[in-house]
Write a protein that holds these residues in place. Structure first.
Motif, short mmCIF file in Angstrom:
data_model
loop_
_atom_site.label_atom_id
_atom_site.label_comp_id
_atom_site.label_asym_id
_atom_site.label_seq_id
_atom_site.Cartn_x
_atom_site.Cartn_y
_atom_site.Cartn_z
N ASN A 81 0.84 -1.19 0.00
CA ASN A 81 0.00 0.00 0.00
C ASN A 81 0.88 1.24 0.00
N ALA A 82 0.41 2.28 -0.66
CA ALA A 82 1.03 3.61 -0.55
C ALA A 82 0.03 4.51 0.15
N ARG A 83 0.53 5.43 0.98
CA ARG A 83 -0.36 6.31 1.71
C ARG A 83 0.30 7.67 1.90
N GLY A 84 -0.51 8.69 2.02
CA GLY A 84 0.03 10.02 2.19
C GLY A 84 -1.02 10.98 2.70
N SER A 85 -0.57 12.11 3.23
CA SER A 85 -1.49 13.11 3.77
C SER A 85 -0.85 14.48 3.73
N VAL A 86 -1.67 15.50 3.75
CA VAL A 86 -1.23 16.88 3.91
C VAL A 86 -2.29 17.59 4.75
N SER A 87 -1.83 18.42 5.69
CA SER A 87 -2.78 19.05 6.60
C SER A 87 -2.20 20.33 7.16
N THR A 88 -3.09 21.17 7.65
CA THR A 88 -2.68 22.32 8.46
C THR A 88 -3.05 22.03 9.90
N GLY A 89 -2.37 22.70 10.81
CA GLY A 89 -2.63 22.44 12.23
C GLY A 89 -2.35 23.66 13.07
N PHE A 90 -2.69 23.56 14.33
CA PHE A 90 -2.44 24.67 15.25
C PHE A 90 -2.35 24.14 16.67
N ARG A 91 -1.80 24.97 17.54
CA ARG A 91 -1.83 24.68 18.97
C ARG A 91 -2.05 25.99 19.70
N ALA A 92 -3.10 26.00 20.50
CA ALA A 92 -3.40 27.19 21.28
C ALA A 92 -2.41 27.32 22.42
N PRO A 93 -1.96 28.54 22.76
CA PRO A 93 -1.09 28.70 23.93
C PRO A 93 -1.83 28.21 25.17
N SER A 94 -1.14 27.47 26.00
CA SER A 94 -1.78 26.97 27.22
C SER A 94 -1.99 28.11 28.20
N LEU A 95 -2.95 27.94 29.09
CA LEU A 95 -3.18 28.95 30.11
C LEU A 95 -1.95 29.14 30.98
N ALA A 96 -1.21 28.06 31.21
CA ALA A 96 0.02 28.17 32.01
C ALA A 96 1.04 29.04 31.29
N GLN A 97 1.19 28.89 29.97
CA GLN A 97 2.14 29.71 29.24
C GLN A 97 1.74 31.19 29.25
N ILE A 98 0.46 31.47 29.29
CA ILE A 98 -0.01 32.85 29.30
C ILE A 98 0.15 33.49 30.68
N TYR A 99 -0.17 32.74 31.73
CA TYR A 99 -0.30 33.36 33.05
C TYR A 99 0.74 32.91 34.09
N TYR A 100 1.54 31.90 33.78
CA TYR A 100 2.50 31.43 34.79
C TYR A 100 3.50 32.53 35.12
N ASN A 101 3.84 32.67 36.40
CA ASN A 101 4.85 33.64 36.84
C ASN A 101 5.50 33.15 38.11
N LEU A 102 6.76 33.49 38.28
CA LEU A 102 7.51 33.02 39.44
C LEU A 102 8.74 33.90 39.61
N ARG A 103 9.11 34.11 40.85
CA ARG A 103 10.36 34.81 41.19
C ARG A 103 11.26 33.78 41.87
N PHE A 104 12.46 33.56 41.31
CA PHE A 104 13.29 32.47 41.81
C PHE A 104 14.76 32.85 41.80
N THR A 105 15.54 32.06 42.54
CA THR A 105 17.00 32.20 42.56
C THR A 105 17.58 31.16 41.63
N ASN A 106 18.32 31.61 40.64
CA ASN A 106 18.94 30.69 39.68
C ASN A 106 20.39 30.45 40.08
N PHE A 107 20.71 29.17 40.40
CA PHE A 107 22.05 28.80 40.81
C PHE A 107 22.78 28.12 39.66
N ASN A 108 24.05 28.48 39.49
CA ASN A 108 24.94 27.74 38.61
C ASN A 108 26.35 27.81 39.19
N ALA A 109 27.32 27.30 38.43
CA ALA A 109 28.67 27.20 38.96
C ALA A 109 29.27 28.55 39.32
N SER A 110 28.77 29.64 38.70
CA SER A 110 29.35 30.96 38.95
C SER A 110 28.64 31.73 40.06
#
Length: 877
Positions: A598-627
């Motif tokens: 069998n041969a098969r194929g497709s073509v489509s358009t798509g989307f992804r809505a921004p999640s509520l977490a990506q829109i409204y998430y917020n945080l104040r934090f301490t970022n640690f690294n080697a320096s």
């Protein structure tokens, strides 16, 4: 003793002679194999299902009758007079209500082999009984060609929920369904050094493996059919519906702690391993040969309701898993898999109301209590020496509650129209508690653990679906259309005051920085930071309570022009209350070139809505690294701070998918080869750190979510499978592989500096989510009561960029898994095995702690805990 052994030998021999092994293949009238056919020894609960190639193998009594049944096909009974039975099922005269969902098509008569898009069907019972993997993500990692998931360490909530993806896309670009109904996502958004950085995803491990009949993976864009999140594909989990049998297992396993040899020269255990048993998780004990011990107990039972096909099937699982500890760069730091205790419940039921109408419902509850390492604090990094001399590793403990329930009514009219009205509710809640920590601004008076607050996501989806099959239109026409209404709600709730507050020298919360100041660290000369170290608590200023609605309409059709040629199409309209509307479409076709190809194929358009977490998430934090340490604000997308930096309002991601593939079936050998192209514009990413010291925000850096990049991905999936029955046993071999090439076409930084907006390090995280390739060879052998499996999985090179702006190259690795099993009785089977048999580790990186997790290794696909040995006792009554 010899007499007892002789008696047991004779008893077992008698049982062997009374049993016989029967195997075969089940196909439809076109010669296409049928996966998922139920085969039961008549008058007993002894049964199996056919695999992807339609093959089966079962031990039955001499002269037994086998019953072959499959939705939409007539039931067939065959006497087991020989060792091999091949069965052809014809379509039944009437449609059956509870259609098996084959994702990617709403045609109840469409099988996997003759679909126009690539679909993997994974018989979970077979996989779980021949593998030591105890979580869904890890199971799929080794059997699905383009599925990727990996454990994290030092990555906050991602240590507790494994990010997973298809075809190198983000975790939130794969839609998950349960019995064809949309599954809610986790409330967690992945930050720091994780795959899927900046994405939310669905927590597959919240679904007990023992409740699953099979998993269908649609490896093709499907937004036009199923809506947002289906850019990379769809994972549909079909739950158990069997009755009159109790199945389950007890599994125990441990990890080998010997992480030396070629992978870690030297003696990493000279100062002992951190055992987290005393001293708030910061004490040392003697070395251990094994760690990460896990016990999993699972049971599934189904019983009939009434005499017209009703049933209820219930699953319970308990998991207790200890931490693994693998040395970080100075051999003393916390790095390894999280500890976890969890209880998982799931139920599935259907009750006939009339001959053509039934009520159905399914749902479950998952609770997990987890304990994971945060990033280690060293000497000179603003620690209080009198509390933690020599540095310390805080621990993030979380309580995760995940609950869902779906219910609906489906019916069929006398004219063949099928209606399905359903409602699905789901909620995920994450509660953080930080232990072995400190609020440094309180110095020696600080508590050592804090309630840090958390977040939750609620989703309620109502669906109304209509379909009909016209068998007399050419060779068959199926039409379907419907509507969906969804409500989503995201919340962040605050923790206790000490988890987020900075205190002055008098121990009072700082409310006026002009008159109040934090104690000065004598080593760094800087003010001591506030909040709980390891993970800062959410404050009242971080609290969020936001919701939105979504309304959609869809229509799709499949037309079999002839038995050889099929076309399908779909269109979907979506309207979101927070960003507007979108319309997407899909066209697909399958051509039967010969009786075997069998041969098969497709073509489509798509989307992804921004999640509520990506829109409204917020945080104040301490970022640690080697320096050292810096204070960072992750600002919500709708804040004045975000707009001040020129970051626009989040909009949907837009995609174009195309695929072309071939399937072949030649006796005992089947093959599928599918190429794909995925272009995504306006992908939502987490930016780098911007200098915010001039904004008087009390932080030195700021970070944002943005529609930041365009990407294009080319790839190839292959699945080759061979199974053959010989006099001396049944052999099987399956080769799965994925070749993937993602390119970042454009960074959409506007007037902002690209190196800061989405620089080398952020690009490396995105590309690492799309490994260059993965290949797996799975070999199986079975004879009478004995079976064995040998699997080789090769993971490709991964390149990450550390805090020193240097490439961390993780070389390709080959992982070997081995399992052997013996069916002692009809009801009991013992399996012994090892995952990562030869104790292979990732390439060792620098010894300066410049990786985001602070360990010798990062969270690459093959893991960092080494060899895992296990024993499992399976039962079936």
């Amino acid at each position: 003793m010899k007499k007892i052994a002789l008696f047991l030998f004779l008893l077992n021999s008698a049982f062997l002679f009374a049993q016989k092994e029967v195997s075969g293949v089940v196909k439809d009238k076109t010669g296409a194999p049928l996966p998922g056919v139920n085969i039961v020894e008549k008058g007993t609960s002894n049964g199996v299902s056919t695999d992807f190639e339609g093959s089966f193998r079962i031990n039955v009594k001499e002269g037994a009758t086998l019953v072959f049944s499959y939705v939409g096909f007539s039931t067939v009974e065959k006497t087991a007079s020989g060792d091999k039975i091949d069965v052809v099922l014809g379509e039944s005269d009437g449609q059956v209500l509870n259609d098996v969902v084959v994702v990617g098509s709403r045609n109840a008569k469409r099988t996997v082999v003759n679909s126009a898009v690539p679909i993997d069907v994974i018989n979970v019972k077979d996989v779980t009984t021949q593998s030591g993997k105890i979580e869904i993500n890890q199971l799929l990692q080794y059997v699905a060609p383009s599925f990727n998931a990996n454990k994290q360490s030092g990555s906050d909530g991602a240590d507790h929920v494994d990010p997973a993806s298809l075809r190198g896309m983000g975790p939130d670009q794969t839609l998950v369904l349960i019995n064809g109904k949309r599954r809610h996502q986790s409330s967690l958004i992945n930050l720091f050094g994780t795959r899927g950085r900046g994405n939310t995803g669905t927590d597959l491990n919240a679904i007990p493996a023992s409740s699953i009949k099979r998993i269908e993976i649609l490896r093709d864009g499907a937004s036009a059919q199923y809506g947002s999140d289906a850019i990379a594909g769809v994972i549909n989990i079909v739950t158990n519906d069997n009755v009159n049998e109790l199945t389950g297992s007890i599994t125990y396993g441990v990890f080998n702690t010997n992480a030396k040899g070629d992978f870690l020269p030297g003696t990493p255990n000279t100062e002992g391993y951190r055992l987290d048993k005393n001293g708030n998780g910061n004490s040392y004990g003697k070395d251990q040969d094994f760690d990460g011990g896990s016990v999993r107990v699972a049971a599934n039972y189904g019983t009939a309701i009434g005499s017209k096909g009703g049933y209820v099937n219930v699953t319970g699982e308990f998991l207790n898993k200890n931490k693994t500890l693998r040395p970080a760069y100075d051999f003393r730091k916390g790095f390894g898999d999280a500890e976890m205790q969890g209880v998982n419940l799931f139920a599935n039921l259907a009750i006939p109301i009339s001959d053509k109408t039934e009520f159905y419902a399914f749902g479950g509850s998952n609770f997990r209590d987890t304990d994971a390492y945060a990033f280690t604090r060293n000497d000179g990094e603003r620690v209080v020496e009198s509390v933690y001399p020599g540095g310390y590793t805080p621990r993030i403990t979380s309580k995760i509650n995940d609950n869902s329930v779906a219910a609906g009514i489906r019916t069929e009219t006398s004219g063949g129209w099928k209606f399905d009205l359903s409602n699905t509710f789901g909620k995920n809640k994450f509660q953080y508690e930080i232990k072995g920590t400190i609020n440094a601004s309180l110095e020696e008076n600080s508590p050592l653990q804090f309630d840090a607050g958390g977040h939750s996501l609620l989703q309620n989806t109502t669906n109304f679906d209509i379909s009909k099959n016209y068998g007399d239109v050419l060779s068959g026409l199926n039409i379907a259309f419907g509507t969906e209404f969804r409500v989503e709600k995201f919340e962040i709730f605050a923790g206790e005051e000490g988890s987020y507050t900075t205190y002055d020298t008098n121990g009072q919360p700082i409310t006026d920085p002009t008159t109040q100041s934090a104690p000065i660290d004598p080593i760094s000369g800087e003010p001591r930071p506030g909040s709980s170290q390891g993970f800062p608590g959410y404050s009242p200023a971080n609290e969020v309570n936001k919701d939105r609605t979504n309304f959609s309409l869809y229509a799709d059709a499949e037309l079999d022009v002839t038995e050889a040629l099929m076309f399908s199409g779909a269109v979907r309209f979506e309207n979101y209350s927070d960003f507007g509307s979108t319309v997407n479409g899909k066209l697909a076709s399958r051509l039967k070139i010969t009786d075997h190809i069998n041969a098969r194929g497709s073509v489509s358009t798509g989307f992804r809505a921004p999640s509520l977490a990506q829109i409204y998430y917020n945080l104040r934090f301490t970022n640690f690294n080697a320096s050292g340490a810096t204070e960072v604000l992750l600002a919500p997308n709708d804040s004045p701070v975000t707009r001040a930096f020129g970051i626009n309002k989040l909009n949907e991601e837009k995609a174009v998918n195309a695929s072309l593939g071939f399937t072949g079936s030649f006796g005992d050998f089947t093959a599928t080869i599918d190429g794909y192209y995925i272009q995504v514009k306006d992908r939502i990413v987490l930016t780098g750190y911007f200098d915010a010291s001039a904004l008087n925000l009390g932080v030195s850096e700021a970070q944002f979510f943005a529609n930041g990049v365009d990407t294009s991905t080319h790839g190839l999936d292959i699945v080759f499978s061979w199974k053959k029955q010989f006099d001396f046993g049944q052999f099987g071999a399956t080769l799965v592989g994925n070749i993937n090439d993602m390119k970042i076409d454009k960074v959409k930084n506007g007037a902002l500096d690209e190196a800061t907006f989405f620089g080398k390090r952020e690009k490396a995280f995105l590309l690492a989510s799309a490994p260059d390739n993965k290949f797996g060879l799975n070999l199986t052998y079975a004879k009478n009561k004995f079976d064995a499996g040998l699997a080789f999985t090769r993971f490709s090179k991964v390149v990450l960029v550390d805090y020193a702006d240097e490439d961390d190259v993780y070389n390709p690795r080959l992982i070997t898994d081995l399992t052997v099993g013996y069916q002692f009785t009809k009801s009991l089977k013992l399996t012994l095995g090892s995952n990562n048999l030869f104790n292979v580790y990732p390439t060792k990186q620098d010894e300066q702690g410049n990786t985001e997790a602070g360990g010798y290794w990062d969270a690459v696909q093959m893991g960092f805990s080494g060899a895992y040995y296990y024993a499992r006792l399976g039962f079936n009554f």
